[in-house]
Motif scaffolding. Structure first.
Motif, PDB file in Angstrom:
ATOM      1  N   LYS A 189       0.830  -1.201   0.000  1.00  0.00           N
ATOM      2  CA  LYS A 189       0.000   0.000   0.000  1.00  0.00           C
ATOM      3  C   LYS A 189       0.871   1.261   0.000  1.00  0.00           C
ATOM      4  O   LYS A 189       2.032   1.241   0.388  1.00  0.00           O
ATOM      5  N   ASP A 190       0.238   2.336  -0.417  1.00  0.00           N
ATOM      6  CA  ASP A 190       0.962   3.598  -0.525  1.00  0.00           C
ATOM      7  C   ASP A 190       1.561   4.040   0.808  1.00  0.00           C
ATOM      8  O   ASP A 190       2.662   4.589   0.859  1.00  0.00           O
ATOM      9  N   HIS A 191       0.841   3.803   1.890  1.00  0.00           N
ATOM     10  CA  HIS A 191       1.377   4.256   3.179  1.00  0.00           C
ATOM     11  C   HIS A 191       2.625   3.483   3.594  1.00  0.00           C
ATOM     12  O   HIS A 191       3.452   3.998   4.355  1.00  0.00           O
ATOM     13  N   ASP A 192       2.774   2.236   3.085  1.00  0.00           N
ATOM     14  CA  ASP A 192       4.001   1.474   3.354  1.00  0.00           C
ATOM     15  C   ASP A 192       5.200   2.127   2.670  1.00  0.00           C
ATOM     16  O   ASP A 192       6.292   2.205   3.243  1.00  0.00           O
TER      17      ASP A 192
ATOM     18  N   ASN B 261       8.445   3.684   4.555  1.00  0.00           N
ATOM     19  CA  ASN B 261       9.818   3.325   4.203  1.00  0.00           C
ATOM     20  C   ASN B 261      10.637   4.572   3.861  1.00  0.00           C
ATOM     21  O   ASN B 261      11.810   4.681   4.224  1.00  0.00           O
ATOM     22  N   GLN B 262       9.997   5.481   3.148  1.00  0.00           N
ATOM     23  CA  GLN B 262      10.681   6.722   2.771  1.00  0.00           C
ATOM     24  C   GLN B 262      11.056   7.534   4.006  1.00  0.00           C
ATOM     25  O   GLN B 262      12.161   8.088   4.089  1.00  0.00           O
ATOM     26  N   GLN B 263      10.160   7.601   4.983  1.00  0.00           N
ATOM     27  CA  GLN B 263      10.439   8.338   6.209  1.00  0.00           C
ATOM     28  C   GLN B 263      11.571   7.683   7.001  1.00  0.00           C
ATOM     29  O   GLN B 263      12.447   8.361   7.542  1.00  0.00           O
ATOM     30  N   LEU B 264      11.569   6.347   7.040  1.00  0.00           N
ATOM     31  CA  LEU B 264      12.631   5.620   7.744  1.00  0.00           C
ATOM     32  C   LEU B 264      13.986   5.872   7.090  1.00  0.00           C
ATOM     33  O   LEU B 264      14.990   6.090   7.774  1.00  0.00           O
TER      34      LEU B 264
ATOM     35  N   GLU C  86      17.327  10.141  -5.800  1.00  0.00           N
ATOM     36  CA  GLU C  86      17.792  11.163  -4.846  1.00  0.00           C
ATOM     37  C   GLU C  86      18.297  10.520  -3.554  1.00  0.00           C
ATOM     38  O   GLU C  86      19.392  10.846  -3.065  1.00  0.00           O
ATOM     39  N   TYR C  87      17.496   9.605  -2.994  1.00  0.00           N
ATOM     40  CA  TYR C  87      17.874   8.954  -1.732  1.00  0.00           C
ATOM     41  C   TYR C  87      19.116   8.092  -1.927  1.00  0.00           C
ATOM     42  O   TYR C  87      20.008   8.061  -1.081  1.00  0.00           O
TER      43      TYR C  87
END
Length: 300
Positions: free
Chosen positions: A145-148, A152-155, A199-200
């Protein structure tokens, strides 16, 4: 002059890892050549130095071959695992089997990393990138899902902030342990949104490159300091030996020489660490000679 060079060469021959002393060997050779140019007559010690240098060069050559062989085997193992991971990404569509296979591959990779954590950076980068690709190419994102992805991006953003902070810290073994921990966390998080990957990814490896370079400079500096510390401790041992307490005839003379020994014992405590391979040997020599001195004093 040759006597000093001979002592240094004998010390090097006892080292289990002579490759750590390449800079010192070069300096000794320069010192030897300079001494030869200043000498007008032959000295038997000159030939002894040449023999010792020849032995050291043979030892360096042997250890270089062993090191290259280890690095070659490590490179081959890592290339095999990268090939296995590439094949998994291309061909495996069964999600359960894919995750089981990638777990085995990562365990093998981490095992190989223990043999050379900061070696073969290009292969390390390729493997990390394939881990990212795995999550996209294995056709599992329909179940994510999008929130996953946002989580992950926030982590990963948090890890990037921590890595950036690490680049401004003084290098230490604790810092390098923290970097390894952050690397493992990064590779275990999973994918982020496609538009943010580049970018990351770029920031992640830029920070690691800075940290690896800082660590390599730190290791070289630390080793040089340990060698200097070893020389200082050997000077103290030599000084205590030259006092020759067995020939003391009066209490006054005992007082003078005991004060010298005690002053140098205090100095010893503040010198710092020596190379690990010399630690036990130099401590035993120092302890025994001090014990002998004070045993003589008891029987005086």
């Amino acid at each position: 002059m040759y006597n000093s060079i001979i002592q240094d060469l004998k010390f090097l021959l006892k080292s289990e890892d002579i490759l750590q002393h390449i800079k010192m060997i070069k300096e000794i050779k320069e010192k030897f050549n300079l001494t030869n140019n200043q000498k007008t007559t032959e000295d038997i010690n000159q030939f002894l130095v040449q023999d010792l240098l020849s032995e050291i060069e043979k030892k360096v050559d042997i250890q270089l071959r062993v090191l290259k062989d280890k690095e070659k085997k490590l490179k081959t193992k890592k290339e095999e695992l990268i090939e296995q991971l590439s094949e998994l990404i291309k061909n495996e569509e069964n999600i359960g089997k894919a995750f089981s296979s990638i777990k085995i591959i990562r365990e093998k990779w981490n095992h190989e990393n223990k043999k050379g954590s900061f070696k073969l950076k290009d292969l390390d980068s390729k493997f990390s990138k394939l881990i990212e690709d795995f999550y996209y190419n294995i056709k599992i994102y329909k179940a994510i899902k999008d929130h996953d992805l946002k989580r992950n991006q926030q982590l990963k953003k948090t890890i990037l902030e921590k890595l950036k902070a690490c680049t401004n810290q003084s290098v230490s073994r604790n810092l390098m342990s923290e970097i390894k921990k952050l690397k493992n966390e990064w590779e275990g998080i999973g994918p982020i949104k496609k538009e943010k990957q580049k970018e990351y990814w770029s920031n992640y490896h830029s920070f690691l490159e800075i940290l690896y370079n800082n660590f390599n400079k730190y290791k070289a500096s630390e080793r040089e300091q340990q060698i200097e510390n070893l020389k200082e401790k050997n000077k103290i041992i030599t000084l205590i030996k030259t006092l020759d307490v067995s020939k003391i005839k009066s209490h006054k003379e005992w007082k003078i020489k005991t004060d010298i020994i005690i002053a140098n014992q205090k100095k010893w405590k503040f010198i710092g660490h020596v190379p690990l391979e010399n630690k036990n040997e130099i401590w035993l020599v120092y302890k025994n000679i001090c014990d002998e001195v004070f045993q003589f004093k008891k029987t005086f």
